[in-house]
Design a protein around this motif. Structure first.
Motif, PDB file in Angstrom:
ATOM      1  N   LEU A 157       7.577  -6.004   1.093  1.00  0.00           N
ATOM      2  CA  LEU A 157       8.982  -6.057   0.697  1.00  0.00           C
ATOM      3  C   LEU A 157       9.684  -7.055   1.630  1.00  0.00           C
ATOM      4  O   LEU A 157      10.050  -6.726   2.753  1.00  0.00           O
ATOM      5  N   HIS A 158       9.841  -8.278   1.147  1.00  0.00           N
ATOM      6  CA  HIS A 158      10.285  -9.384   1.982  1.00  0.00           C
ATOM      7  C   HIS A 158      11.746  -9.204   2.400  1.00  0.00           C
ATOM      8  O   HIS A 158      12.613  -8.924   1.576  1.00  0.00           O
ATOM      9  N   ALA A 159      11.995  -9.406   3.692  1.00  0.00           N
ATOM     10  CA  ALA A 159      13.332  -9.189   4.253  1.00  0.00           C
ATOM     11  C   ALA A 159      14.227 -10.415   4.141  1.00  0.00           C
ATOM     12  O   ALA A 159      15.440 -10.308   4.323  1.00  0.00           O
ATOM     13  N   SER A 160      13.643 -11.567   3.846  1.00  0.00           N
ATOM     14  CA  SER A 160      14.429 -12.798   3.765  1.00  0.00           C
ATOM     15  C   SER A 160      13.882 -13.686   2.650  1.00  0.00           C
ATOM     16  O   SER A 160      12.740 -13.539   2.209  1.00  0.00           O
ATOM     17  N   PHE A 161      14.714 -14.629   2.234  1.00  0.00           N
ATOM     18  CA  PHE A 161      14.294 -15.569   1.201  1.00  0.00           C
ATOM     19  C   PHE A 161      13.168 -16.459   1.718  1.00  0.00           C
ATOM     20  O   PHE A 161      12.254 -16.813   0.968  1.00  0.00           O
ATOM     21  N   THR A 171      -1.204 -11.293  -8.009  1.00  0.00           N
ATOM     22  CA  THR A 171      -0.191 -11.078  -9.037  1.00  0.00           C
ATOM     23  C   THR A 171       0.264  -9.632  -9.127  1.00  0.00           C
ATOM     24  O   THR A 171       1.461  -9.368  -9.299  1.00  0.00           O
ATOM     25  N   LEU A 172      -0.642  -8.676  -9.006  1.00  0.00           N
ATOM     26  CA  LEU A 172      -0.215  -7.289  -9.158  1.00  0.00           C
ATOM     27  C   LEU A 172       0.790  -6.896  -8.074  1.00  0.00           C
ATOM     28  O   LEU A 172       1.663  -6.060  -8.316  1.00  0.00           O
ATOM     29  N   GLU A 177       6.751  -5.988  -5.436  1.00  0.00           N
ATOM     30  CA  GLU A 177       7.626  -6.802  -4.592  1.00  0.00           C
ATOM     31  C   GLU A 177       8.886  -7.258  -5.316  1.00  0.00           C
ATOM     32  O   GLU A 177       9.884  -7.595  -4.685  1.00  0.00           O
ATOM     33  N   LYS A 178       8.833  -7.271  -6.656  1.00  0.00           N
ATOM     34  CA  LYS A 178       9.993  -7.742  -7.413  1.00  0.00           C
ATOM     35  C   LYS A 178      10.215  -6.970  -8.709  1.00  0.00           C
ATOM     36  O   LYS A 178      11.267  -6.375  -8.903  1.00  0.00           O
ATOM     37  N   PHE A 223      -0.097   1.147  -3.625  1.00  0.00           N
ATOM     38  CA  PHE A 223      -0.084   0.854  -5.055  1.00  0.00           C
ATOM     39  C   PHE A 223       0.184   2.089  -5.909  1.00  0.00           C
ATOM     40  O   PHE A 223       0.102   2.022  -7.127  1.00  0.00           O
ATOM     41  N   HIS A 224       0.510   3.214  -5.289  1.00  0.00           N
ATOM     42  CA  HIS A 224       0.859   4.392  -6.074  1.00  0.00           C
ATOM     43  C   HIS A 224       2.245   4.207  -6.690  1.00  0.00           C
ATOM     44  O   HIS A 224       3.153   3.712  -6.044  1.00  0.00           O
ATOM     45  N   LEU A 225       2.376   4.635  -7.918  1.00  0.00           N
ATOM     46  CA  LEU A 225       3.674   4.519  -8.598  1.00  0.00           C
ATOM     47  C   LEU A 225       4.535   5.731  -8.276  1.00  0.00           C
ATOM     48  O   LEU A 225       4.035   6.836  -8.093  1.00  0.00           O
TER      49      LEU A 225
END
Length: 225
Positions: A157-161, A171-172, A177-178, A223-225
């Motif tokens: 989970l990226h903290a910055s651009f 890809t998964l 992440e988005k 990867f758990h939903l």
């Protein structure tokens, strides 16, 4: 040039530029965003000229294909609209939409500053989720030479651009992440309603993907939903 004529010639221009593009950022993506933006913008009583031009030009020079240059899109849009003798205030407003439409990482607030930008952002994000969003995600991953999935590379989970732009994950991971985040980051009631079914479909797809990949084993906790 009248507003409807400017929209029409812009659509023709963009179609020529992006016909046959193979990364999921093709003319048909732009057309879907345009049509959804028009639908949402009508419901939200937005300025439909700005909405349509913003939607048509939102990917005219996407930073992902221009070495991370965030101003490539506004520059290209400005050149096109100036060539059509569009008013400077309209050009500025369209460029502001282009600047504000992109997702920039899980930890980055990208709430747009105008109703029209909110409408275009919602339309663009709707095309990133659901069945078409799944197809586009894997098309882009293939275009970039990325693995479909690797249990050894967990989502970030990226903290910055800047962190987000450097991401090279499978890809998964992009779903975590988005794509799974977008449903709760839509701006308009119309967009939020349209997102519900598409989000649920994506969840079902990823669950099935992981089941087929791992069989009776469990995927890593990330990867758990």
């Amino acid at each position: 040039m009248k507003a409807d004529e400017l929209v029409a010639v812009t659509a023709q221009h963009v179609e020529k530029l992006f016909a046959g593009e193979g990364s999921g950022h093709d003319w048909w993506h732009i057309r879907r965003v345009w049509q959804n933006a028009l639908k949402i913008g009508t419901l939200e009583k937005a300025d439909l000229t700005l909405v349509q031009l913003g939607a048509l030009l939102h990917d005219i020079a996407d930073w992902k294909f221009h070495a991370g240059d965030e101003e490539a899109g506004p520059r290209a849009a400005t050149e096109w609209l100036q060539a059509q003798q569009a008013p400077e205030d309209l050009i500025e407003q369209v460029c502001q939409i282009i600047r504000e439409v992109s997702f920039k990482g899980a930890g980055v607030d990208t709430t747009p500053s105008t109703l029209e930008a909110k409408v275009v952002q919602d339309a663009d994000r709707l095309d990133a989720i659901g069945a078409i969003g799944i197809g586009r995600a894997f098309a882009y991953g293939g275009y970039k030479g990325r693995e479909m999935y690797s249990p050894d590379h967990v989502p970030l989970l990226h903290a910055s651009f800047e962190e987000y732009k450097k991401n090279q994950g499978p890809t998964l991971n992009h779903f975590y992440e988005k794509l799974f985040l977008l449903k709760d980051r839509l701006n308009t009631p119309a967009g939020q309603q349209l997102a519900q079914e598409r989000h649920a479909y994506m969840q079902q797809f990823v669950q099935q993907f992981l089941t087929e990949w791992h069989g009776e084993e469990q995927p890593p906790a990330a990867f758990h939903l």
